[in-house]
Design a protein around this motif. Structure first.
Motif, short mmCIF file in Angstrom:
data_model
loop_
_atom_site.label_atom_id
_atom_site.label_comp_id
_atom_site.label_asym_id
_atom_site.label_seq_id
_atom_site.Cartn_x
_atom_site.Cartn_y
_atom_site.Cartn_z
N UNK A 1 0.87 -1.24 0.05
CA UNK A 1 -0.05 -0.15 -0.08
C UNK A 1 0.83 1.25 -0.17
N UNK A 2 0.34 2.29 -0.65
CA UNK A 2 1.03 3.60 -0.53
C UNK A 2 0.77 4.10 1.02
N UNK A 3 1.65 5.30 1.17
CA UNK A 3 1.54 5.84 2.64
C UNK A 3 0.13 6.19 2.95
N UNK A 4 -0.71 6.87 2.06
CA UNK A 4 -1.92 7.45 2.31
C UNK A 4 -2.82 6.21 2.46
N UNK A 5 -2.66 5.03 1.55
CA UNK A 5 -3.59 3.98 1.73
C UNK A 5 -3.48 3.42 3.20
N UNK A 6 -2.20 3.34 3.42
CA UNK A 6 -2.08 2.64 4.70
C UNK A 6 -2.52 3.11 5.84
N UNK A 7 -2.49 4.61 5.85
CA UNK A 7 -2.96 5.65 6.83
C UNK A 7 -4.42 5.41 7.05
N UNK A 8 -5.21 5.39 5.82
CA UNK A 8 -6.66 5.38 5.33
C UNK A 8 -7.01 3.85 6.17
N UNK A 9 -6.42 2.72 5.73
CA UNK A 9 -6.85 1.39 6.16
C UNK A 9 -6.46 1.47 7.73
#
Length: 223
Positions: free
Chosen positions: A150-158
Motif C-alpha cells: 500500500x502507499x503511505x496514504x492508503x495505509x493510513x486510511x486502512x
C-alpha cells in the motif's frame, strides 16, 4: 505515523519531507510559525518537527502556545541555535527532543523512530480483522497470508478504518484526519484512494472488508 514539519528553509524542508515519506511516514509542511501552530492545533499529529528561527512567530513562541493550549503532541526541535541556553529554553518550554543543525538525516530518522516505538508501545501494533492482518510498526498488510503493498496514504486510511472497526467514518472525518482538508463536496480524493485500497485488498477474494454506508460514510467490518 503522521508528522507536522514546521521549517521555513524550503530546500531543507523538501529534503526532510522526502526522507520521512520514503521511510513510510505521512508528512505535512508549514513554512511559518503562525501557520504551523494553527495546523498543529486543528489536526492530530503524532510528532511535530519544529525549527526555531521562523517568520511570523518563532519556534519558542509556537511551542509555548502549543503547551498553553494543553496540546501535548511530542515536539522535536531542529535548530542552528545550538548553545546550552537555547537547548535548555526549548526543553523547559515543553520540547521532547532537540537536534542541532546541521544534522545527519539518519539521526533525525532514528529519533523519529523512537517516538514511533513509544506510540506503538502505548497501544497494540498488530490489528487482526478476520483474514486481514495489519502491523502498524512494520507497516505491513496481509490478507489470508498474502502480502499487500500500500502507499503511505492508503495505509493510513486502512489503519484509521481498522482502529475504529465497525464504526461509520464520514468522508469529512477522513479528509480532516488524513489530508487536513475541510469538507469539499467536489473533492473525490477519498473515493480515489478507497478505490485503490479496495482493489488491492480484494484482489482474489470475494468478501469486501470496507463497506460504503450510503449518505454516512465508510466502515471496515470486523465480522
Amino acid at each position: 505515523m503522521k508528522i507536522l514539519l514546521i521549517e521555513d528553509e524550503l530546500k531543507l524542508a523538501e529534503f526532510i519531507k522526502k526522507a520521512l515519506t520514503e521511510a513510510g511516514f505521512v508528512v505535512d509542511h508549514q513554512a511559518d510559525g503562525t501557520s504551523g501552530l494553527a495546523c498543529a492545533m486543528i489536526n492530530a499529529y503524532d510528532l511535530v518537527i519544529l525549527d526555531l528561527m521562523l517568520p511570523s512567530q518563532n519556534g519558542f513562541e509556537v511551542l509555548k502556545n502549543l503547551r498553553n493550549f494543553n496540546n501535548q503532541v511530542p515536539v522535536t526541535i531542529i535548530s542552528a541555535l545550538s548553545n546550552t541556553e537555547h537547548v535548555v529554553t526549548g526543553l523547559d518550554l515543553g520540547a521532547n527532543d532537540y537536534l542541532k543543525k546541521p544534522f545527519e538525516m539518519s539521526e533525525l530518522l532514528a529519533r523519529v523512530r523512537v517516538w514511533q516505538r513509544q506510540k506503538l508501545a502505548a497501544g497494540n501494533s498488530r490489528l487482526t480483522l478476520l483474514d486481514l492482518e495489519i502491523d502498524v510498526h512494520k507497516r505491513t498488510v496481509k490478507r489470508a497470508g498474502k502480502n499487500i503493498e500500500l502507499s503511505n496514504r492508503e495505509f493510513l486510511l486502512l489503519e484509521l478504518l481498522a482502529t475504529q472497526a465497525d464504526q461509520v467514518l464520514s468522508k469529512s472525518y477522513l479528509l480532516e484526519k488524513i489530508w487536513n482538508m475541510t469538507f469539499d463536496p467536489g473533492s473525490n480524493v477519498i473515493e480515489v484512494h478507497l478505490y485503490q485500497l479496495r482493489k488491492k485488498l480484494n484482489e482474489g477474494f470475494a468478501h469486501q472488508h470496507i463497506q460504503t454506508v450510503v449518505n454516512r460514510g465508510y466502515t471496515l467490518k470486523s465480522t
